[in-house]
Write an enzyme that holds these catalytic residues in place. Structure first.
Site, PDB file in Angstrom:
ATOM      1  N   GLY A 125       0.804  -1.215   0.000  1.00 53.61           N
ATOM      2  CA  GLY A 125       0.000   0.000   0.000  1.00 53.61           C
ATOM      3  C   GLY A 125       0.837   1.265   0.000  1.00 53.61           C
ATOM      4  N   VAL A 177       2.575  -1.924   4.316  1.00 53.36           N
ATOM      5  CA  VAL A 177       2.981  -0.558   3.979  1.00 53.36           C
ATOM      6  C   VAL A 177       4.197  -0.592   3.057  1.00 53.36           C
ATOM      7  CG1 VAL A 177       3.654   1.671   4.943  1.00 53.36           C
ATOM      8  CG2 VAL A 177       2.226   0.125   6.288  1.00 53.36           C
ATOM      9  N   CYS A 178       4.101   0.072   1.911  1.00 52.71           N
ATOM     10  CA  CYS A 178       5.174  -0.005   0.914  1.00 52.71           C
ATOM     11  C   CYS A 178       6.499   0.532   1.444  1.00 52.71           C
ATOM     12  CB  CYS A 178       4.775   0.776  -0.337  1.00 52.71           C
ATOM     13  SG  CYS A 178       6.105   0.928  -1.543  1.00 52.71           S
ATOM     14  N   PHE A 179       6.463   1.660   2.165  1.00 48.05           N
ATOM     15  CA  PHE A 179       7.720   2.292   2.551  1.00 48.05           C
ATOM     16  C   PHE A 179       8.344   1.686   3.793  1.00 48.05           C
ATOM     17  CE2 PHE A 179       6.420   5.275  -0.587  1.00 48.05           C
ATOM     18  CZ  PHE A 179       7.594   5.852  -1.047  1.00 48.05           C
TER      19      PHE A 179
END
Length: 278
Positions: A82, A149-151
């Protein structure tokens, strides 16, 4: 050596479905030989949470929070996790798998394309470099991401500054064409980001959010003088030209092309069937 000419599109702030539809349309047009390779910059109106192609929307995403924040919500055609698209510059690169400068493996092609982003950060005075997992533990961590979470963590050749991730990208290959798109963070509201996901407990969320601070950063946290969106566009436009040895030619969609994009947006990216397919 003469620079290769690619198209450049700055489509401004578009709604989430249109953004994904335009990336898909560009991939198709390039596969059909209608356009050369293209680099596109864009933003989001409204700010949007995008999820990866393989994510389970209702299991991983706090849809109530997405609604309460007034965010758009869209499923990407690419993998990954995401991403909150808010204060950022979003880019996409569309180029044939058979392009002479594109390596065959996803990871190496990712590195070549991301050279343009690396140069963009350096144009803004930030000492960015590629993350290369060194230990077996780090490599295993890439295969089993613990967070939606992508980051949350850098992956192979992800861009980092001072050890923290500053850009997140995803890639897909369809019809013989590479589509890589990603987020270059200017600013980040961490609390808002973490409100958008589902956690087993509050303690897990707190622990993940604490860990996140040490793993990811927006570029304006690293600079004394904040970067404006226009400055970012100029820096990364020049970065792609120098990093990939290109001459970028501005391109405007025809009315017919716009209608085609709108049709893809309506039939795929605005449909619940696509968005909640998993």
């Amino acid at each position: 050596m003469e620079r290769e000419k690619w198209l450049f599109i700055d489509s401004g702030n578009c709604d989430p479905a249109y953004n994904m539809a335009l990336d898909e349309a560009l991939l198709t047009w390039h596969s059909e030989g209608k356009i050369p390779p293209v680099i596109r910059f864009y933003g989001w109106n409204p700010a949007t949470l995008s999820i990866g192609y393989f994510q389970k929307a209702e299991k991983e995403i706090n849809l109530e929070a997405v609604k309460n924040y007034g965010l758009g919500f869209v499923r990407r055609p690419t993998g990954g996790r995401g991403v909150l698209h808010d204060k950022e510059l979003t880019y996409s690169v569309i180029v044939s798998e058979e392009h002479p400068n594109m390596p065959k493996t996803v990871t190496e092609a990712y590195r070549v394309i991301s050279e343009g982003i690396l140069q963009g950060f350096r144009n803004l005075g930030l000492e960015a470099y590629f993350a290369i997992p060194r230990t077996e533990e780090e490599k295993a961590g890439l295969k089993n991401p613990r967070s939606a979470v992508c980051f949350d963590a850098p992956s192979w050749y992800e861009l980092v500054v001072e050890g923290r991730k500053v850009a997140g990208s995803a890639q897909t290959r369809q019809k013989g064409v590479i589509l890589q798109h990603g987020s270059i963070l200017l600013d980040l509201d961490e609390n808002k980001l973490f409100d958008l996901f589902v956690y087993p407990s509050d303690r897990v969320r707190e622990r993940m959010q604490r860990a996140f601070k040490s793993k990811a950063v927006a570029m304006n946290e690293l600079r004394e003088k904040p970067v404006t969106p226009d400055e970012a566009k100029q820096a990364f436009h020049a970065g792609f030209e120098s990093g990939l040895n290109l001459d970028l030619q501005p391109y405007q969609l025809s009315d017919e092309q716009k209608r085609e994009v709108e049709q893809i947006a309506e039939t795929r990216y605005r449909s619940k069937e696509w968005t909640f397919r998993r």
